[in-house]
Write a protein that holds these residues in place. Structure first.
Motif, PDB file in Angstrom:
ATOM      1  N   ARG A  60      -5.678  -2.278  -8.043  1.00  0.00           N
ATOM      2  CA  ARG A  60      -7.107  -2.617  -8.020  1.00  0.00           C
ATOM      3  C   ARG A  60      -7.849  -1.909  -9.147  1.00  0.00           C
ATOM      4  NH1 ARG A  60     -11.632  -0.554  -7.027  1.00  0.00           N
ATOM      5  NH2 ARG A  60     -10.750   1.448  -6.384  1.00  0.00           N
ATOM      6  N   ARG A  61      -7.539  -0.640  -9.375  1.00  0.00           N
ATOM      7  CA  ARG A  61      -8.228   0.123 -10.410  1.00  0.00           C
ATOM      8  C   ARG A  61      -7.892  -0.368 -11.816  1.00  0.00           C
ATOM      9  NH1 ARG A  61      -7.356   6.265  -8.427  1.00  0.00           N
ATOM     10  NH2 ARG A  61      -8.281   6.745 -10.464  1.00  0.00           N
ATOM     11  N   GLU A 111      -6.890   8.210 -13.907  1.00  0.00           N
ATOM     12  CA  GLU A 111      -8.162   7.806 -14.502  1.00  0.00           C
ATOM     13  C   GLU A 111      -8.218   8.182 -15.983  1.00  0.00           C
ATOM     14  OE1 GLU A 111     -11.694   5.675 -13.682  1.00  0.00           O
ATOM     15  OE2 GLU A 111      -9.995   6.131 -12.374  1.00  0.00           O
ATOM     16  N   ALA A 120      -1.402  -0.439  -4.066  1.00  0.00           N
ATOM     17  CA  ALA A 120      -2.451  -1.457  -4.058  1.00  0.00           C
ATOM     18  C   ALA A 120      -3.733  -0.923  -4.691  1.00  0.00           C
ATOM     19  CB  ALA A 120      -2.718  -1.936  -2.634  1.00  0.00           C
ATOM     20  N   GLU A 121      -4.056   0.337  -4.438  1.00  0.00           N
ATOM     21  CA  GLU A 121      -5.242   0.944  -5.034  1.00  0.00           C
ATOM     22  C   GLU A 121      -5.076   1.085  -6.550  1.00  0.00           C
ATOM     23  OE1 GLU A 121      -8.924   2.964  -5.591  1.00  0.00           O
ATOM     24  OE2 GLU A 121      -8.145   1.492  -4.167  1.00  0.00           O
ATOM     25  N   LEU A 122      -3.900   1.471  -6.998  1.00  0.00           N
ATOM     26  CA  LEU A 122      -3.634   1.564  -8.434  1.00  0.00           C
ATOM     27  C   LEU A 122      -3.818   0.206  -9.108  1.00  0.00           C
ATOM     28  CD1 LEU A 122      -0.454   3.791  -8.192  1.00  0.00           C
ATOM     29  CD2 LEU A 122      -2.548   4.445  -9.386  1.00  0.00           C
ATOM     30  N   GLU A 164      -9.889  -3.623 -12.228  1.00  0.00           N
ATOM     31  CA  GLU A 164     -11.310  -3.290 -12.343  1.00  0.00           C
ATOM     32  C   GLU A 164     -11.626  -2.742 -13.731  1.00  0.00           C
ATOM     33  OE1 GLU A 164     -13.132   0.305 -10.320  1.00  0.00           O
ATOM     34  OE2 GLU A 164     -13.886  -1.316  -9.040  1.00  0.00           O
ATOM     35  N   PRO A 219       0.815  -1.216   0.000  1.00  0.00           N
ATOM     36  CA  PRO A 219       0.000   0.000   0.000  1.00  0.00           C
ATOM     37  C   PRO A 219       0.851   1.270   0.000  1.00  0.00           C
ATOM     38  CG  PRO A 219       0.113  -0.873   2.226  1.00  0.00           C
ATOM     39  CD  PRO A 219       0.879  -1.840   1.352  1.00  0.00           C
ATOM     40  N   ALA A 258      -3.969  -5.354  -0.107  1.00  0.00           N
ATOM     41  CA  ALA A 258      -2.909  -4.454   0.355  1.00  0.00           C
ATOM     42  C   ALA A 258      -2.115  -5.170   1.438  1.00  0.00           C
ATOM     43  CB  ALA A 258      -3.517  -3.161   0.890  1.00  0.00           C
ATOM     44  N   LEU A 308      -1.100   8.439  -4.975  1.00  0.00           N
ATOM     45  CA  LEU A 308      -2.002   7.296  -4.861  1.00  0.00           C
ATOM     46  C   LEU A 308      -1.220   6.110  -4.297  1.00  0.00           C
ATOM     47  CD1 LEU A 308      -3.472   7.727  -8.440  1.00  0.00           C
ATOM     48  CD2 LEU A 308      -4.707   8.245  -6.328  1.00  0.00           C
ATOM     49  N   ARG A 309      -1.949   5.139  -3.753  1.00  0.00           N
ATOM     50  CA  ARG A 309      -1.278   3.976  -3.173  1.00  0.00           C
ATOM     51  C   ARG A 309      -1.230   2.835  -4.183  1.00  0.00           C
ATOM     52  NH1 ARG A 309       0.297   4.854   1.772  1.00  0.00           N
ATOM     53  NH2 ARG A 309      -0.613   6.633   2.870  1.00  0.00           N
ATOM     54  N   THR A 351      -8.599 -10.545  -6.944  1.00  0.00           N
ATOM     55  CA  THR A 351      -8.649  -9.666  -5.774  1.00  0.00           C
ATOM     56  C   THR A 351      -7.269  -9.084  -5.480  1.00  0.00           C
ATOM     57  OG1 THR A 351     -10.441 -10.963  -4.800  1.00  0.00           O
ATOM     58  CG2 THR A 351      -9.179  -9.538  -3.307  1.00  0.00           C
TER      59      THR A 351
END
Length: 255
Positions: free
Chosen positions: A197-198, A246, A193-195, A201, A154, A211, A190-191, A208
């Motif tokens: 995930r996006r 984005e 793990a979030e990057l 997605e 993360p 983090a 940005l973190r 899955t």
């Protein structure tokens, strides 16, 4: 002006060469595929004849610690000597934000060694340190995959679009040497793990992303100051690129 782009057929080099040519400059896209090999020295003298600026942006074919160090040391040492012979007035090297703070990662140590060769060469120079590219996030995610689970740190990042790096280098190349460091970064922190995930997605990938603090980065230890700009007192300038993550996802066809 005449520019020689070492690594001129790669991800950063290809658009960089085109931008400089569109601006009316004489540009050599130098790489082994065009007959110029900075590691062996093949073709360097001819490529650098009459050059004003060299942009040093090749990448090692291997990320193994000893191999990547050898690659950057050989390549940059050969470039420095060839530039001195040719009378080139500006050496620009592309490096990584935080490279000198991540001593336990071999690739980062190799980039620091490359920077040192440039600093100590006696040539006018500019070191451009960029944050991680958006384009690298999918590869990081795949490298951390274990079945249907992807474990990513993360850690905080401020990634940048590769196209924005090329554009910044094209601008910096037409300016006077700074004999110092410029940092390049994207507009958002940005973190990782979030990057990841996006990205999944956006691609409709059902795996899955978890983090995981223990996941690290390239096998090394990172903190929230490792991969973001503004944490080095020696930095003389910081450039923030315009492309948001984005927007890059949409433009890359992932959405």
């Amino acid at each position: 002006m005449k520019f020689v782009v070492i690594g001129g057929t790669g991800q950063i080099g290809t658009p960089l060469v085109e931008l400089l040519r569109q601006a009316g400059h004489d540009v050599v896209a130098a790489s082994p595929s065009t007959g110029v090999n900075s590691v062996t020295g093949e073709g360097l003298a001819d490529a650098l004849a009459g050059a004003d600026v060299v942009l040093d942006i090749p990448n090692s074919p291997s990320f193994e610690d000893a191999a990547v160090l050898d690659f950057f040391q050989r390549s940059t040492a050969n470039l420095v000597e060839a530039q001195k012979e040719a009378g080139v007035g500006h050496h620009i090297v592309l490096s990584i934000v935080g490279a000198d703070r991540m001593h336990d990662i071999g690739y980062m140590r190799a980039k620091v060694a490359q920077e040192r060769l440039v600093r100590e060469s006696g040539l006018p120079f500019t070191i451009v340190r960029a944050t991680q590219f958006f384009e690298f996030i999918p590869r990081l995610a795949e490298g951390a995959a274990d079945g249907d689970t992807i474990r990513l740190s993360p850690v905080l990042m401020q990634p940048i679009a590769a196209a924005d790096v090329s554009a910044a280098l094209a601008d910096i190349a037409t300016q006077a040497p700074t004999n110092d460091v410029i940092e390049l970064a994207g507009p958002e922190q940005l973190r990782l793990a979030e990057l990841g995930r996006r990205v999944l997605e956006a691609r409709g990938d059902a795996r899955t992303v978890v983090a995981d603090e223990s996941a690290g980065y390239f096998g090394g230890t990172v903190t929230d100051t490792s991969l973001v700009p503004g944490n080095d007192e020696a930095i003389t300038a910081l450039r923030i690129a315009p492309t948001r993550f984005e927007d890059w996802l949409r433009a890359s066809g992932s959405l």
